[in-house]
Enzyme design. Structure first.
Site, PDB file in Angstrom:
ATOM      1  N   ALA A  70       0.845  -1.198   0.000  1.00 13.97           N
ATOM      2  CA  ALA A  70       0.000   0.000   0.000  1.00 13.97           C
ATOM      3  C   ALA A  70       0.876   1.242   0.000  1.00 13.97           C
ATOM      4  CB  ALA A  70      -0.899   0.016   1.228  1.00 13.97           C
ATOM      5  N   LYS A  71       0.297   2.380  -0.230  1.00 19.03           N
ATOM      6  CA  LYS A  71       1.022   3.652  -0.085  1.00 19.03           C
ATOM      7  C   LYS A  71       0.000   4.765   0.062  1.00 19.03           C
ATOM      8  CE  LYS A  71       5.426   4.771  -0.216  1.00 19.03           C
ATOM      9  NZ  LYS A  71       6.530   3.834   0.077  1.00 19.03           N
ATOM     10  N   GLY A  72       0.407   5.830   0.730  1.00 22.13           N
ATOM     11  CA  GLY A  72      -0.456   6.996   0.862  1.00 22.13           C
ATOM     12  C   GLY A  72       0.324   8.240   0.504  1.00 22.13           C
TER      13      GLY A  72
END
Ligand code: GLU
Length: 424
Positions: A113-115
């Site tokens: 994931a990444k934000g």
């Protein structure tokens, strides 16, 4: 109320297309089949939120922000949150995909994931940064959680930012949820060794790569681009191990001394002047010049796509250690490979951070904390094993270390997907 527009991205290639192309190339090597490739080429989920923040002068600015999960076949998704003016959804998707491969290569029970929040954290006050972080956390609160998706620091975020995420999530639940985020400060459930972990892991990879070429860390000449969490810690660790740090840089420029730069002195200068400029014991160089220096190890530890088709022929190092995510374009990658330069790919070289994030998550779930020696020894075990597995495939199949790392990682994610089966 003002909505902020993202500036044009600094990347030459679309990072999402670059990540997908890397996957396609590996898929043809390991023959995962078209159905599997189609699944892995997409992100499972991507949310875009607007984050209104009251500024200290009373005005309200609205920031664009993202949280993306690429894949959860091997476990909850894991990955950092980036605060940077040039963050885009496509970049966040690419970074999420790379997290899937990184976690699989390390054998961690996580997906990727990444934000990202499109903002310049350096221009915000502490209170503005806190309000921004708490509102962003609230906007993505249904996406994250210890069994679902676990954020961590990345470019522009810090242990303090992680503490605010932990607190905001916990206030909403009504009790402390240590496992919701990693990279927290030590006194609120962080792990010993997490802060230095990415640099330490990169250092282990450099040590192993030098050994394969019959050399030791002692005496190796190293140029490091970027002096954030990764670059600075890598510089200290390699210097401590007897390496000569010939160059350092930050986003404004760098310094070079073929006889070696004292990392402590450079850090003290930067702390006082906020830049390396006018550092007496070294010459000023640009970031572009740093990449072309005569040295044994070049470690790009800042942002994406700094080694490109335009400058890859100028790289003189025999080993490139990717402390940053995606610092080498596809074209540059081929040039470096053809020139016999050993590239230690990001999913291997900068994986130390997420490995100790995993340790922090486990410690938080068990509410039982480990000693520093234990953390570092377990980190060494995992990185060295992954390096060895990647090296073996690189030699046996005569492919680059990147392709070998991807082949292993993509193979593991495919295997998990096949074993679990397609629902319904
Ligand atoms: N942002 C880091 C990375 O790119 C760390 C991620 C994590 O610890 O979850 O690997």
């Amino acid at each position: 109320m003002t909505t902020l527009q993202a500036p044009a991205s600094f990347t030459q290639e679309n990072p999402w297309e670059m990540a997908r192309e890397q996957l396609r190339r590996v898929a043809s090597l390991i023959d995962i089949g078209e159905n599997m490739l189609n699944v892995l080429l997409e992100c499972k989920k991507a949310v875009e939120v607007s984050v209104p923040v009251r500024m200290d002068d009373g005005s309200v600015l609205v920031y664009d922000a993202f949280r993306v999960t690429h894949n959860v076949a091997r476990g909850p998704s894991k990955g950092g949150i980036r605060y940077h003016p040039a963050v885009t959804l496509e970049e966040t998707k690419a970074l999420a995909m790379w997290m899937t491969w990184k976690c699989a290569l390390m054998g961690l029970p996580f997906g990727g994931a990444k934000g990202g929040v499109v903002c310049d954290p350096k221009s915000l006050s502490q209170l503005e940064l806190e309000r921004l972080t708490r509102r962003y956390t609230t906007e993505i609160i249904n996406q994250i959680g210890p069994e679902v998706d676990i954020p961590a620091p990345d470019v522009g975020t810090s242990p303090q930012v992680m503490a605010w995420i932990f607190d905001t999530y916990s206030m909403n639940k009504g009790y402390s949820v240590l496992g919701v985020v990693t990279g927290k400060p030590l006194h609120v459930g962080g792990s010993l060794g997490r802060e230095e972990a990415t640099g330490r892991g990169a250092g282990f990879c450099v040590r192993e790569a030098l050994r394969k070429r019959g050399h030791e860390l002692a005496g190796a000449r190293v140029a490091i681009q970027g002096f954030g969490n990764v670059g600075a810690n890598l510089a200290f660790l390699l210097e401590e191990a007897g390496g000569t740090i010939v160059a350092l840089s930050d986003s404004t420029g760098g310094i070079y001394n073929p006889a070696g730069v004292s990392v402590e002195a450079a850090k003290a200068h930067k702390r006082e002047h906020r830049t390396f400029e006018d550092f007496a014991e070294a010459d000023a160089i640009t970031n572009a010049e740093l990449l072309a220096l005569d040295c044994d190890v070049l470690a790009p530890c800042a942002l994406e796509q700094v080694i490109t088709g335009d400058n890859a022929t100028e790289v003189k190092a025999s080993i490139v250690c990717e402390g940053a995510n995606g610092p080498t374009t596809l074209e540059a990658d081929e040039i470096l490979h053809d020139r016999g330069i050993l590239v230690l790919p990001d999913v291997l070289a900068n994986a130390g951070g997420v490995v100790v994030s995993y340790f922090e998550w486990v410690q938080g779930l068990q509410e039982y904390f480990w000693k520093l020696d234990e953390v570092n020894a377990k980190l060494n075990d995992i990185i060295t094993r992954a390096f060895e597995e990647t090296w073996r495939m690189h030699v046996e199949r005569e492919i680059s270390m990147r392709q070998a790392a991807y082949a292993l990682a993509v193979g593991r994610v495919s295997e998990a997907t096949v074993t679990r089966g397609l629902y319904p």
